[in-house]
Design a protein around this motif. Structure first.
Motif, PDB file in Angstrom:
ATOM      1  N   ASP A  73      -2.359   6.020   7.618  1.00 51.05           N
ATOM      2  CA  ASP A  73      -3.430   6.516   6.764  1.00 51.05           C
ATOM      3  C   ASP A  73      -3.180   5.939   5.376  1.00 51.05           C
ATOM      4  OD1 ASP A  73      -5.556   7.956   5.656  1.00 51.05           O
ATOM      5  OD2 ASP A  73      -4.323   9.739   5.343  1.00 51.05           O
ATOM      6  N   VAL A  74      -4.026   5.015   4.949  1.00 53.44           N
ATOM      7  CA  VAL A  74      -3.849   4.315   3.682  1.00 53.44           C
ATOM      8  C   VAL A  74      -4.424   5.175   2.557  1.00 53.44           C
ATOM      9  CG1 VAL A  74      -4.404   2.242   2.349  1.00 53.44           C
ATOM     10  CG2 VAL A  74      -3.976   2.071   4.823  1.00 53.44           C
ATOM     11  N   GLU A  75      -3.543   5.563   1.651  1.00 56.76           N
ATOM     12  CA  GLU A  75      -3.948   6.355   0.486  1.00 56.76           C
ATOM     13  C   GLU A  75      -4.455   5.445  -0.632  1.00 56.76           C
ATOM     14  OE1 GLU A  75      -1.469   8.664  -2.942  1.00 56.76           O
ATOM     15  OE2 GLU A  75      -0.950   9.187  -0.877  1.00 56.76           O
ATOM     16  N   VAL A 134      -4.398   1.030  -1.833  1.00 60.48           N
ATOM     17  CA  VAL A 134      -3.982  -0.365  -1.700  1.00 60.48           C
ATOM     18  C   VAL A 134      -3.589  -0.859  -3.090  1.00 60.48           C
ATOM     19  CG1 VAL A 134      -4.693  -2.695  -1.075  1.00 60.48           C
ATOM     20  CG2 VAL A 134      -5.497  -0.752   0.272  1.00 60.48           C
ATOM     21  N   ARG A 166      -9.137   1.807   6.107  1.00 64.93           N
ATOM     22  CA  ARG A 166      -8.479   3.005   5.561  1.00 64.93           C
ATOM     23  C   ARG A 166      -7.356   3.433   6.494  1.00 64.93           C
ATOM     24  NH1 ARG A 166      -7.397   7.077   2.478  1.00 64.93           N
ATOM     25  NH2 ARG A 166      -7.554   9.211   3.202  1.00 64.93           N
ATOM     26  N   ASN A 167      -7.583   3.357   7.781  1.00 66.46           N
ATOM     27  CA  ASN A 167      -6.539   3.606   8.774  1.00 66.46           C
ATOM     28  C   ASN A 167      -6.163   2.257   9.356  1.00 66.46           C
ATOM     29  OD1 ASN A 167      -6.416   6.458   8.588  1.00 66.46           O
ATOM     30  ND2 ASN A 167      -8.328   6.589   9.732  1.00 66.46           N
ATOM     31  N   LEU A 199       0.818  -1.206   0.000  1.00 64.40           N
ATOM     32  CA  LEU A 199       0.000   0.000   0.000  1.00 64.40           C
ATOM     33  C   LEU A 199       0.850   1.253   0.000  1.00 64.40           C
ATOM     34  CD1 LEU A 199      -0.033   1.261   3.169  1.00 64.40           C
ATOM     35  CD2 LEU A 199      -1.303  -0.860   3.498  1.00 64.40           C
ATOM     36  N   GLY A 230       0.893   4.948   1.766  1.00 62.68           N
ATOM     37  CA  GLY A 230       0.296   5.623   2.907  1.00 62.68           C
ATOM     38  C   GLY A 230       1.315   6.411   3.685  1.00 62.68           C
TER      39      GLY A 230
END
Length: 160
Positions: free
Chosen positions: A87-89, A91, A99-100, A63, A65
């Motif tokens: 904080d996943v921008e 995948v 998402r977090n 991912l 992030g």
């Protein structure tokens, strides 16, 4: 292949990001024991991936992030690991489901009391690519040295 200097239970093998041995009791005061009192210790040598494509191919989750801060710690292979809220921008591979996401930086082992001799790779406010694997129900970077790559805005992915 992954090796260990103080273990006896095979858990991984060629081509995996898993260590080849788990923790065992070390002999107190032995040259191979980083813990003076003995006790469970895993001295893990991690696989070194030749390319980011190799890392991508072996990771359960990849991912883009940014760590928004430390949210605790856990222990793996007898070493302390710092857990970050990421904080996943985007995948790129797998399905982490959040998402977090809570991801721990895989610690170096056999380094005494220091888990991150070169610094915690997730302890950055910068955008990164994270190569992760699940261990005991928790997400960890794949290896201490190759679990995180800097990925500034406008960069091209180093794999396909």
């Amino acid at each position: 292949m992954l090796l260990t200097s103080c273990g006896d239970k095979v858990t991984g093998g060629p081509g995996t990001a898993e260590p080849t041995a788990n923790a065992t009791n070390s002999i107190p005061g032995s040259a191979s024991s980083p813990v003076p009192s003995g006790g469970p210790v895993a001295c893990v040598d991690w696989v070194l991936f030749e390319t980011p494509q190799d890392q991508y191919d072996k990771a359960a989750v990849v991912l883009i992030g940014k760590s928004v801060g430390e949210v605790g710690e856990t222990t793996i292979y007898g070493s302390k690991a710092t857990t970050h809220l990421v904080d996943v921008e985007q995948v790129l591979k797998g399905n982490p489901g959040e998402r977090n996401l809570r991801i721990s930086s895989m610690p170096q082992t056999c380094s005494g009391s220091e888990s991150y001799l070169d610094g915690d790779p997730l302890d950055t406010g910068q955008r990164v690519i994270i190569f992760a694997t699940k261990q005991g129900g928790e997400w960890f970077t794949m290896t201490p040295a190759q679990g995180v790559l800097p990925f500034p805005q406008g960069s091209e992915l180093p794999f396909h």
